[in-house]
Design an enzyme around this catalytic site. Sequence first.
Site, PDB file in Angstrom:
ATOM      1  N   CYS A  36       9.788   0.275   4.345  1.00 18.63           N
ATOM      2  CA  CYS A  36       8.343   0.227   4.606  1.00 18.63           C
ATOM      3  C   CYS A  36       7.871  -1.160   5.018  1.00 18.63           C
ATOM      4  O   CYS A  36       6.819  -1.293   5.658  1.00 18.63           O
ATOM      5  CB  CYS A  36       7.563   0.616   3.345  1.00 18.63           C
ATOM      6  SG  CYS A  36       7.998   2.190   2.631  1.00 18.63           S
TER       7      CYS A  36
ATOM      8  N   ASN B 162       7.037  -8.561  -9.363  1.00 22.13           N
ATOM      9  CA  ASN B 162       7.314  -7.145  -9.191  1.00 22.13           C
ATOM     10  C   ASN B 162       6.221  -6.343  -9.888  1.00 22.13           C
ATOM     11  O   ASN B 162       6.027  -6.473 -11.095  1.00 22.13           O
ATOM     12  CB  ASN B 162       8.679  -6.816  -9.792  1.00 22.13           C
ATOM     13  CG  ASN B 162       9.018  -5.335  -9.696  1.00 22.13           C
ATOM     14  OD1 ASN B 162       8.421  -4.607  -8.914  1.00 22.13           O
ATOM     15  ND2 ASN B 162       9.979  -4.912 -10.496  1.00 22.13           N
TER      16      ASN B 162
ATOM     17  N   TYR C 234       3.078  -5.369  18.296  1.00 20.85           N
ATOM     18  CA  TYR C 234       3.484  -4.620  17.109  1.00 20.85           C
ATOM     19  C   TYR C 234       4.242  -3.356  17.502  1.00 20.85           C
ATOM     20  O   TYR C 234       5.347  -3.088  17.008  1.00 20.85           O
ATOM     21  CB  TYR C 234       2.252  -4.273  16.276  1.00 20.85           C
ATOM     22  CG  TYR C 234       2.512  -3.347  15.115  1.00 20.85           C
ATOM     23  CD1 TYR C 234       3.118  -3.819  13.959  1.00 20.85           C
ATOM     24  CD2 TYR C 234       2.137  -2.006  15.159  1.00 20.85           C
ATOM     25  CE1 TYR C 234       3.355  -2.976  12.873  1.00 20.85           C
ATOM     26  CE2 TYR C 234       2.365  -1.162  14.094  1.00 20.85           C
ATOM     27  CZ  TYR C 234       2.974  -1.654  12.959  1.00 20.85           C
ATOM     28  OH  TYR C 234       3.205  -0.804  11.895  1.00 20.85           O
TER      29      TYR C 234
ATOM     30  N   PHE D 194       0.826  -1.212   0.000  1.00 23.87           N
ATOM     31  CA  PHE D 194       0.000   0.000   0.000  1.00 23.87           C
ATOM     32  C   PHE D 194       0.859   1.261   0.000  1.00 23.87           C
ATOM     33  O   PHE D 194       0.675   2.164  -0.831  1.00 23.87           O
ATOM     34  CB  PHE D 194      -0.914  -0.055   1.230  1.00 23.87           C
ATOM     35  CG  PHE D 194      -1.758   1.161   1.474  1.00 23.87           C
ATOM     36  CD1 PHE D 194      -2.639   1.625   0.515  1.00 23.87           C
ATOM     37  CD2 PHE D 194      -1.692   1.828   2.695  1.00 23.87           C
ATOM     38  CE1 PHE D 194      -3.435   2.743   0.755  1.00 23.87           C
ATOM     39  CE2 PHE D 194      -2.485   2.940   2.943  1.00 23.87           C
ATOM     40  CZ  PHE D 194      -3.352   3.402   1.973  1.00 23.87           C
TER      41      PHE D 194
ATOM     42  N   GLY E 196     -25.446   4.148   2.874  1.00 23.06           N
ATOM     43  CA  GLY E 196     -26.443   5.173   3.148  1.00 23.06           C
ATOM     44  C   GLY E 196     -27.383   4.840   4.288  1.00 23.06           C
ATOM     45  O   GLY E 196     -28.467   5.427   4.398  1.00 23.06           O
TER      46      GLY E 196
END
Length: 318
Positions: free
Chosen positions: A64, A33, A136, A10, A185
């Site tokens: 990252c 890749n 984490y 991401f 909605g």
Amino acid sequence: MILITGSNGFLGSRIVELCQNRELSLLDRGKENKHKAYRFQRAEINGHDDYSLALSGCSTVIHCAGRVHLMVDKSCEPLKLFREVNTKGTINLAKQAIEAGVKRFIFISSIKVNGEKTKYNHPFRMDDDHASVDNYGLSKSEAELELRQLSKLTEMDVVIIRPTLIYGPGVKANFASLMNLVSKGIPMPFGCITGNRRSLVSLDNLVDLIITCIDSEKAADQVFLVSDDHDISTSEMVREMAVALGKSEWQLPLPVWCYILAGKLFNKSDVIDRLTGSLQVDIKYTKKTLGWTPPQTLQEGFAKAAKAFLHTKNNGKK
């Protein structure tokens, strides 16, 4: 040349997209890749793999990749797994980077290093003590401390960036789930959750800061917190999502104490804390040190995320 780890992910993918005018080397655990124009090494992030191919000729690393936070972790030894990737893997990569002559190591950490929540209008600051409360956050905290020691002992400088919740096109997890609900909605029961504040950061704002840190001399050996610089309540978040999605907003005024009671009854107090509590960051130091401001407003970030969400949904992928 810049090495980007987690290049298929991401965050990594967006960095690649916005760094196309630079020489890049990519590393990811994926078999393929996604960015064919660049050199690619398939590898896991751990305490023993060799990254010399990916590091060859690189002056900067943007790290990252990592084991992400999981809402439900079913592994027998979760802390051991987080440490193997986020701590040992990071330090293994950093030590090899030093040997390869890398000058700057940009580590994408997490605000979870600071903790899970803040008092209203008492945001985390970059020099606050580490106070991680989950596996984490602890693994990221330990990696930060070891990286800073390496930077003191070697010529490679380290830049640490602690994002808050990241959202944008392709986002998953809680943000995507909430956007999916708002897109229907239907009435949402968040009308009374107005007394909390959450700091968010759009994908493009985070990537802009990362790119700023590649070349800025002032970024060397610094810790930066990052957000959109626009904190909102849960109710306001739902409202902004509704606007971005082109949906009418109807929020039921369910009292906050109902959520707290439900959290205790169903042993989900941690989930309720994230929904009703605050987690704010102060980015004044980031802005002052780098002369940086988030280029994208929260409304622009929500609109971009909503556009991608609707495109995916309308194409039958959601």
